[in-house]
Design a protein around this motif. Structure first.
Motif, mmCIF file in Angstrom:
data_model
loop_
_atom_site.group_PDB
_atom_site.id
_atom_site.type_symbol
_atom_site.label_atom_id
_atom_site.label_comp_id
_atom_site.label_asym_id
_atom_site.label_seq_id
_atom_site.Cartn_x
_atom_site.Cartn_y
_atom_site.Cartn_z
ATOM 1 N N ARG A 243 15.249 -28.080 -13.280
ATOM 2 C CA ARG A 243 15.492 -29.473 -12.936
ATOM 3 C C ARG A 243 14.250 -30.026 -12.242
ATOM 4 N NH1 ARG A 243 16.184 -33.811 -8.990
ATOM 5 N NH2 ARG A 243 17.877 -35.115 -9.774
ATOM 6 N N PRO A 244 13.279 -30.547 -13.015
ATOM 7 C CA PRO A 244 12.043 -31.033 -12.418
ATOM 8 C C PRO A 244 12.257 -32.286 -11.577
ATOM 9 C CG PRO A 244 12.121 -31.608 -14.746
ATOM 10 C CD PRO A 244 13.294 -30.713 -14.478
ATOM 11 N N GLY A 245 11.339 -32.521 -10.669
ATOM 12 C CA GLY A 245 11.433 -33.655 -9.755
ATOM 13 C C GLY A 245 11.514 -33.159 -8.331
ATOM 14 N N THR A 246 10.844 -33.850 -7.429
ATOM 15 C CA THR A 246 10.844 -33.426 -6.030
ATOM 16 C C THR A 246 12.267 -33.356 -5.498
ATOM 17 O OG1 THR A 246 8.695 -34.496 -5.725
ATOM 18 C CG2 THR A 246 9.944 -33.926 -3.736
ATOM 19 N N GLU A 247 12.611 -32.238 -4.870
ATOM 20 C CA GLU A 247 13.975 -32.001 -4.421
ATOM 21 C C GLU A 247 14.382 -32.960 -3.302
ATOM 22 O OE1 GLU A 247 12.306 -27.929 -5.675
ATOM 23 O OE2 GLU A 247 11.604 -29.694 -4.572
ATOM 24 N N ASN A 248 15.650 -33.311 -3.305
ATOM 25 C CA ASN A 248 16.244 -34.147 -2.262
ATOM 26 C C ASN A 248 16.687 -33.211 -1.139
ATOM 27 O OD1 ASN A 248 17.734 -35.875 -0.657
ATOM 28 N ND2 ASN A 248 18.858 -36.806 -2.348
ATOM 29 N N VAL A 249 15.740 -32.825 -0.309
ATOM 30 C CA VAL A 249 16.002 -31.794 0.694
ATOM 31 C C VAL A 249 17.098 -32.199 1.687
ATOM 32 C CG1 VAL A 249 14.994 -30.383 2.522
ATOM 33 C CG2 VAL A 249 13.695 -30.835 0.430
ATOM 34 N N PRO A 250 17.077 -33.402 2.259
ATOM 35 C CA PRO A 250 18.140 -33.751 3.210
ATOM 36 C C PRO A 250 19.543 -33.651 2.610
ATOM 37 C CG PRO A 250 16.325 -35.282 3.431
ATOM 38 C CD PRO A 250 16.045 -34.470 2.207
ATOM 39 N N TYR A 251 19.711 -34.105 1.380
ATOM 40 C CA TYR A 251 21.033 -34.027 0.760
ATOM 41 C C TYR A 251 21.390 -32.585 0.404
ATOM 42 C CZ TYR A 251 22.038 -39.025 0.389
ATOM 43 O OH TYR A 251 22.347 -40.331 0.671
ATOM 44 N N ALA A 252 20.395 -31.793 0.047
ATOM 45 C CA ALA A 252 20.649 -30.366 -0.191
ATOM 46 C C ALA A 252 21.117 -29.698 1.099
ATOM 47 C CB ALA A 252 19.391 -29.689 -0.723
ATOM 48 N N VAL A 253 20.521 -30.083 2.216
ATOM 49 C CA VAL A 253 20.971 -29.578 3.514
ATOM 50 C C VAL A 253 22.428 -29.962 3.750
ATOM 51 C CG1 VAL A 253 20.690 -29.847 6.024
ATOM 52 C CG2 VAL A 253 18.681 -29.516 4.564
ATOM 53 N N GLY A 254 22.768 -31.212 3.458
ATOM 54 C CA GLY A 254 24.144 -31.666 3.612
ATOM 55 C C GLY A 254 25.102 -30.905 2.716
ATOM 56 N N LEU A 255 24.668 -30.630 1.489
ATOM 57 C CA LEU A 255 25.515 -29.872 0.576
ATOM 58 C C LEU A 255 25.746 -28.463 1.109
ATOM 59 C CD1 LEU A 255 26.949 -30.194 -2.188
ATOM 60 C CD2 LEU A 255 24.980 -29.071 -3.225
ATOM 61 N N GLY A 256 24.719 -27.888 1.713
ATOM 62 C CA GLY A 256 24.869 -26.564 2.302
ATOM 63 C C GLY A 256 25.888 -26.551 3.426
ATOM 64 N N VAL A 257 25.862 -27.577 4.260
ATOM 65 C CA VAL A 257 26.833 -27.676 5.357
ATOM 66 C C VAL A 257 28.239 -27.842 4.792
ATOM 67 C CG1 VAL A 257 27.579 -29.067 7.329
ATOM 68 C CG2 VAL A 257 25.150 -28.578 6.994
ATOM 69 N N ALA A 258 28.394 -28.698 3.799
ATOM 70 C CA ALA A 258 29.705 -28.907 3.187
ATOM 71 C C ALA A 258 30.226 -27.623 2.550
ATOM 72 C CB ALA A 258 29.626 -30.019 2.138
ATOM 73 N N ALA A 259 29.338 -26.875 1.899
ATOM 74 C CA ALA A 259 29.743 -25.616 1.270
ATOM 75 C C ALA A 259 30.198 -24.604 2.307
ATOM 76 C CB ALA A 259 28.580 -25.055 0.457
ATOM 77 N N GLU A 260 29.438 -24.500 3.373
ATOM 78 C CA GLU A 260 29.756 -23.540 4.423
ATOM 79 C C GLU A 260 31.097 -23.876 5.076
ATOM 80 O OE1 GLU A 260 26.729 -21.308 7.349
ATOM 81 O OE2 GLU A 260 27.012 -23.428 7.829
ATOM 82 N N GLN A 261 31.289 -25.150 5.423
ATOM 83 C CA GLN A 261 32.538 -25.568 6.060
ATOM 84 C C GLN A 261 33.712 -25.465 5.096
ATOM 85 O OE1 GLN A 261 31.202 -28.677 9.557
ATOM 86 N NE2 GLN A 261 32.098 -29.501 7.700
ATOM 87 N N GLY A 262 33.497 -25.861 3.852
ATOM 88 C CA GLY A 262 34.574 -25.833 2.874
ATOM 89 C C GLY A 262 35.052 -24.428 2.576
ATOM 90 N N ALA A 263 34.127 -23.481 2.483
ATOM 91 C CA ALA A 263 34.514 -22.097 2.221
ATOM 92 C C ALA A 263 35.281 -21.510 3.398
ATOM 93 C CB ALA A 263 33.271 -21.260 1.925
ATOM 94 N N ARG A 264 34.850 -21.843 4.597
ATOM 95 C CA ARG A 264 35.496 -21.294 5.794
ATOM 96 C C ARG A 264 36.915 -21.828 5.979
ATOM 97 N NH1 ARG A 264 32.130 -23.135 9.171
ATOM 98 N NH2 ARG A 264 33.366 -24.877 9.980
ATOM 99 N N THR A 265 37.146 -23.073 5.618
ATOM 100 C CA THR A 265 38.446 -23.712 5.884
ATOM 101 C C THR A 265 39.377 -23.728 4.681
ATOM 102 O OG1 THR A 265 37.571 -25.915 5.307
ATOM 103 C CG2 THR A 265 37.368 -25.219 7.613
ATOM 104 N N LEU A 266 38.979 -23.120 3.580
ATOM 105 C CA LEU A 266 39.750 -23.240 2.338
ATOM 106 C C LEU A 266 41.213 -22.816 2.484
ATOM 107 C CD1 LEU A 266 38.434 -22.421 -1.212
ATOM 108 C CD2 LEU A 266 40.793 -21.978 -0.587
ATOM 109 N N PRO A 267 41.543 -21.658 3.055
ATOM 110 C CA PRO A 267 42.964 -21.272 3.136
ATOM 111 C C PRO A 267 43.812 -22.259 3.932
ATOM 112 C CG PRO A 267 41.546 -19.373 3.521
ATOM 113 C CD PRO A 267 40.654 -20.579 3.551
#
Length: 385
Positions: A243-267
């Motif tokens: 996927r060429p193009g300069t990465e959207n680092v701030p939003y990738a950071v946000g996605l990482g936080v959402a993934a971490e929180q979502g996995a922890r709270t899933l049950p």
């Protein structure tokens, strides 16, 4: 997360509110992660390390290696990269594509575009309960099949498909066939462990369905498939060329936080949302003429039903005036009749009067009661207009 308790937002399958912790992480990254992660000087190296940390968080939530995870702009882009990137280079030995008959438009339309370029496309419609007949699907795969696609959770009905069985059935018929899964509505709603799904070659997810912003998503691409993949867009070497193009680092950071929180709270989230879904099902059972389109084993986040008497848009506008927000189906269809319900063979009246309510952990029993009260009043008033 919701600041106004008088607003009853029940359209989380369309998009979710951004979690404050995600927004805070993005705001901090916007200030600190200003350098280009592909540059070689110290500030850029630090940004690259931040991007790698976010990638690892998302990969962990999917049970895959970080090197198999590529950041994109959304689930639709992930689907396009997977589908076009897999089909075109395999044209030398095959030209058949097998896909379920109720995919999201970002799968359905790229596949049909490939049909216009000479590929044979076989669409397998779902059964009336929203599930796929895996025997029928696997029977369509042959030695000429280069690609098979199936969404993990349907975005309109919440129906779950057995992705492990689907992918294994495809590979049993043709081990060279590339298997893609749209998991946009499944991610962080169901456990996904890609290391335990060896027959899945690619899988797409999206940020704005899991309390991250619009404009960020990710694509899983199995490492042994990367060299055979031809991305539809060309440019620099970002995301290892997928996927060429300069990465959207701030939003990738946000996605990482959402993934971490979502996995922890899933049950805990699943139990809370199941209670809300059961409450709505019980209330709908008391409304005359209303039928359910979602199967009993659908993910609890989505419940699709039909009033069978009031047009969807009319009811949506009525409920909206009471600050109860639902949809008639996929937001991407812009009010068009549901192709999912039509593929399931639902009667025309059920299709034209369908409503989708979709939950997140922020919803409350009061939201369900507000929807039921609005439906009850709306059915009484609108049938006589």
């Amino acid at each position: 997360m919701r600041s106004n308790p008088e607003l009853h937002y029940l359209d989380n399958a369309a998009t979710t509110m951004v979690d404050p912790a995600v927004a805070d992480a993005i705001a901090a990254a916007l200030r600190s992660c200003w350098a280009n992660p592909s540059s070689l000087y110290e500030p850029a190296v630090q940004v690259h390390e931040t991007l790698s940390a976010a990638r690892a968080k998302v990969a962990k939530s999917l049970g895959c290696a970080p090197k198999e995870l590529y950041f994109t702009a959304c689930g639709s882009e992930s689907n396009n990269i997977a589908i076009q990137g897999a089909a075109i280079p395999r044209r030398s030995w095959g030209s058949k594509i097998v896909v379920s008959g109720f995919e999201h438009p970002s799968v359905q339309l790229p596949v049909r575009a490939l049909r216009d370029r000479g590929f044979e496309v076989v669409e397998i419609p779902p059964e009336s309960d929203g599930h796929l007949d895996l025997d029928r699907l696997s029977a369509a795969v042959d030695k000429n099949t280069v690609l098979a696609c199936c969404m993990a959770v349907n975005n309109e009905t919440g129906a779950k498909q057995d992705i492990a069985a689907f992918s294994a059935a495809v590979k049993a018929r043709n081990d060279r066939c590339f298997v893609h899964v749209d998991a946009v509505q499944a991610w962080l709603r169901l456990p996904i462990h890609l290391k335990a799904l060896p027959c899945v070659d690619s899988l797409s997810v999206s940020g704005h369905k899991v309390h991250a912003p619009k404009g960020i998503g990710a694509l899983y691409l199995r490492e042994n498939q990367r060299q055979n993949h031809r991305p539809p867009c060309l440019g620099g070497h970002q995301e290892r060329g997928i996927r060429p193009g300069t990465e959207n680092v701030p939003y990738a950071v946000g996605l990482g936080v959402a993934a971490e929180q979502g996995a922890r709270t899933l049950p805990a989230r699943s139990a809370h949302i199941r209670a809300l879904n059961d409450r709505l099902r019980a209330g709908l059972a008391e409304l005359p003429g209303v039928t359910l389109n979602s199967p009993a084993d659908a993910v609890p986040e989505v419940l699709n039903f039909s009033t069978n008497c009031v047009n969807s848009q009319t009811m949506i506008e009525y409920l909206s005036a009471r600050r109860v927000y639902v949809s008639g189906g996929s937001a991407c269809d812009k009010g068009e009749p549901s192709h999912t319900l039509m593929a399931m063979g639902c009667p025309d009246l059920a299709v034209r009067t369908a409503i989708r309510a979709s939950f997140c952990a922020d919803n409350t029993p009061e939201d369900v009661d507000a929807l039921l009260a609005g439906l009850r009043d709306g059915l009484a008033e609108l049938q006589h207009i």
